[in-house]
Design a protein around this motif. Sequence first.
Motif, PDB file in Angstrom:
ATOM      1  N   UNK A 151       1.341   4.184  -0.744  1.00  0.00           N
ATOM      2  CA  UNK A 151       0.493   4.763   0.300  1.00  0.00           C
ATOM      3  C   UNK A 151      -0.451   5.809  -0.299  1.00  0.00           C
ATOM      4  N   UNK A 152       0.050   6.597  -1.226  1.00  0.00           N
ATOM      5  CA  UNK A 152      -0.806   7.587  -1.893  1.00  0.00           C
ATOM      6  C   UNK A 152      -1.918   6.888  -2.678  1.00  0.00           C
ATOM      7  N   UNK A 153      -1.594   5.766  -3.315  1.00  0.00           N
ATOM      8  CA  UNK A 153      -2.608   4.993  -4.046  1.00  0.00           C
ATOM      9  C   UNK A 153      -3.700   4.517  -3.088  1.00  0.00           C
ATOM     10  N   UNK A 154      -3.288   4.050  -1.915  1.00  0.00           N
ATOM     11  CA  UNK A 154      -4.253   3.611  -0.899  1.00  0.00           C
ATOM     12  C   UNK A 154      -5.147   4.783  -0.509  1.00  0.00           C
ATOM     13  N   UNK A 155      -4.539   5.949  -0.273  1.00  0.00           N
ATOM     14  CA  UNK A 155      -5.331   7.129   0.101  1.00  0.00           C
ATOM     15  C   UNK A 155      -6.301   7.524  -1.009  1.00  0.00           C
ATOM     16  N   UNK A 156      -5.844   7.451  -2.250  1.00  0.00           N
ATOM     17  CA  UNK A 156      -6.699   7.779  -3.384  1.00  0.00           C
ATOM     18  C   UNK A 156      -7.905   6.837  -3.447  1.00  0.00           C
ATOM     19  N   UNK A 167       0.187 -11.343  -6.652  1.00  0.00           N
ATOM     20  CA  UNK A 167       1.125 -10.528  -5.876  1.00  0.00           C
ATOM     21  C   UNK A 167       1.299 -11.070  -4.462  1.00  0.00           C
ATOM     22  N   UNK A 168       0.317 -11.798  -3.968  1.00  0.00           N
ATOM     23  CA  UNK A 168       0.445 -12.383  -2.630  1.00  0.00           C
ATOM     24  C   UNK A 168       1.349 -13.608  -2.617  1.00  0.00           C
ATOM     25  N   UNK A 169       1.736 -14.110  -3.778  1.00  0.00           N
ATOM     26  CA  UNK A 169       2.701 -15.207  -3.830  1.00  0.00           C
ATOM     27  C   UNK A 169       4.132 -14.670  -3.880  1.00  0.00           C
ATOM     28  N   UNK A 170       4.267 -13.347  -3.874  1.00  0.00           N
ATOM     29  CA  UNK A 170       5.570 -12.689  -3.918  1.00  0.00           C
ATOM     30  C   UNK A 170       5.854 -12.067  -2.554  1.00  0.00           C
ATOM     31  N   UNK A 171       7.099 -11.711  -2.274  1.00  0.00           N
ATOM     32  CA  UNK A 171       7.368 -10.985  -1.025  1.00  0.00           C
ATOM     33  C   UNK A 171       6.568  -9.677  -1.001  1.00  0.00           C
ATOM     34  N   UNK A 172       6.212  -9.194   0.196  1.00  0.00           N
ATOM     35  CA  UNK A 172       5.456  -7.932   0.288  1.00  0.00           C
ATOM     36  C   UNK A 172       6.131  -6.822  -0.511  1.00  0.00           C
ATOM     37  N   UNK A 173       5.315  -6.074  -1.271  1.00  0.00           N
ATOM     38  CA  UNK A 173       5.856  -5.037  -2.144  1.00  0.00           C
ATOM     39  C   UNK A 173       4.792  -4.001  -2.450  1.00  0.00           C
ATOM     40  N   UNK A 174       5.204  -2.963  -3.169  1.00  0.00           N
ATOM     41  CA  UNK A 174       4.256  -1.932  -3.596  1.00  0.00           C
ATOM     42  C   UNK A 174       3.171  -2.514  -4.500  1.00  0.00           C
ATOM     43  N   UNK A 175       3.504  -3.542  -5.254  1.00  0.00           N
ATOM     44  CA  UNK A 175       2.519  -4.186  -6.139  1.00  0.00           C
ATOM     45  C   UNK A 175       1.410  -4.809  -5.301  1.00  0.00           C
ATOM     46  N   UNK A 176       1.785  -5.526  -4.265  1.00  0.00           N
ATOM     47  CA  UNK A 176       0.795  -6.150  -3.386  1.00  0.00           C
ATOM     48  C   UNK A 176      -0.047  -5.087  -2.671  1.00  0.00           C
ATOM     49  N   UNK A 177       0.587  -4.006  -2.245  1.00  0.00           N
ATOM     50  CA  UNK A 177      -0.132  -2.926  -1.561  1.00  0.00           C
ATOM     51  C   UNK A 177      -1.189  -2.326  -2.478  1.00  0.00           C
ATOM     52  N   UNK A 236      -5.088  -2.383   6.042  1.00  0.00           N
ATOM     53  CA  UNK A 236      -3.930  -3.280   5.926  1.00  0.00           C
ATOM     54  C   UNK A 236      -2.972  -2.802   4.838  1.00  0.00           C
ATOM     55  N   UNK A 237      -3.526  -2.346   3.723  1.00  0.00           N
ATOM     56  CA  UNK A 237      -2.674  -1.832   2.640  1.00  0.00           C
ATOM     57  C   UNK A 237      -1.901  -0.595   3.114  1.00  0.00           C
ATOM     58  N   UNK A 238      -2.569   0.270   3.847  1.00  0.00           N
ATOM     59  CA  UNK A 238      -1.882   1.472   4.347  1.00  0.00           C
ATOM     60  C   UNK A 238      -0.776   1.090   5.337  1.00  0.00           C
ATOM     61  N   UNK A 239      -1.049   0.143   6.227  1.00  0.00           N
ATOM     62  CA  UNK A 239      -0.026  -0.306   7.177  1.00  0.00           C
ATOM     63  C   UNK A 239       1.177  -0.893   6.453  1.00  0.00           C
ATOM     64  N   UNK A 240       0.918  -1.695   5.430  1.00  0.00           N
ATOM     65  CA  UNK A 240       2.022  -2.281   4.657  1.00  0.00           C
ATOM     66  C   UNK A 240       2.839  -1.193   3.979  1.00  0.00           C
ATOM     67  N   UNK A 241       2.162  -0.188   3.429  1.00  0.00           N
ATOM     68  CA  UNK A 241       2.868   0.900   2.742  1.00  0.00           C
ATOM     69  C   UNK A 241       3.772   1.657   3.702  1.00  0.00           C
ATOM     70  N   UNK A 242       3.296   1.894   4.901  1.00  0.00           N
ATOM     71  CA  UNK A 242       4.103   2.593   5.909  1.00  0.00           C
ATOM     72  C   UNK A 242       5.282   1.713   6.323  1.00  0.00           C
ATOM     73  N   UNK A 243       5.022   0.438   6.610  1.00  0.00           N
ATOM     74  CA  UNK A 243       6.083  -0.486   7.025  1.00  0.00           C
ATOM     75  C   UNK A 243       7.164  -0.633   5.964  1.00  0.00           C
TER      76      UNK A 243
END
Length: 186
Positions: free
Chosen positions: A147-152, A97-107, A133-140
């Motif tokens: 973001x909910x997945x990160x919180x979980x 997923x890091x070889x792709x543009x930033x996305x929910x998958x990467x988060x 970092x995952x939470x920041x990406x989700x917000x951005x």
Amino acid sequence: HCVTGVQTCALPICKEHLTLALSQLGYPLPAAGLPFVFQLGSELFRQLWHRLRPPLPNGTPVALRAALALERLSEIHFFTAEALDSVLCSFRALNLSQTLPPSDVQIRNLATVGGTLGGAMNLHTTAQRDLERAEQMAVQLRQPSAEAWVHLLDGLYRIGTGSWDLAIRRLLQAERTYVELGALRR
């Protein structure tokens, strides 16, 4: 159905289908024994390298499909108590997923690896940094589901560290978001 998370098949059947799909996509899982150990080491090293030198987003749609299949497979391995298989799939999904543009998958994969680093490997500083970092990406990226997945995952990680107040807060944040989105499968 297995990749989208629809609960219509048993875990062993999903595992079989996802493993076959990964082979057909050109991302086969290694055999047990030495090939598995080599692949796990390779994925861990690749992630370390990505942290030092983030890859350019030049992945393909096939890489995205493989990352999604690996993401689901890591969950299945987690729920069937196959810890090393789960770790391998989690790191491989994040690396792809890091070889792709930033996305929910990467988060989601970054948060999963963060939880793995903290919970299974006792690398708490790195785990917390990944979860932040995952939470920041989700917000951005305005990805409330991610973001909910990160919180979980952060809440579950905090339970393991005994940070009860923070764990409860994070789990309630995840629940609130999932309820708002009507996404109650998690």
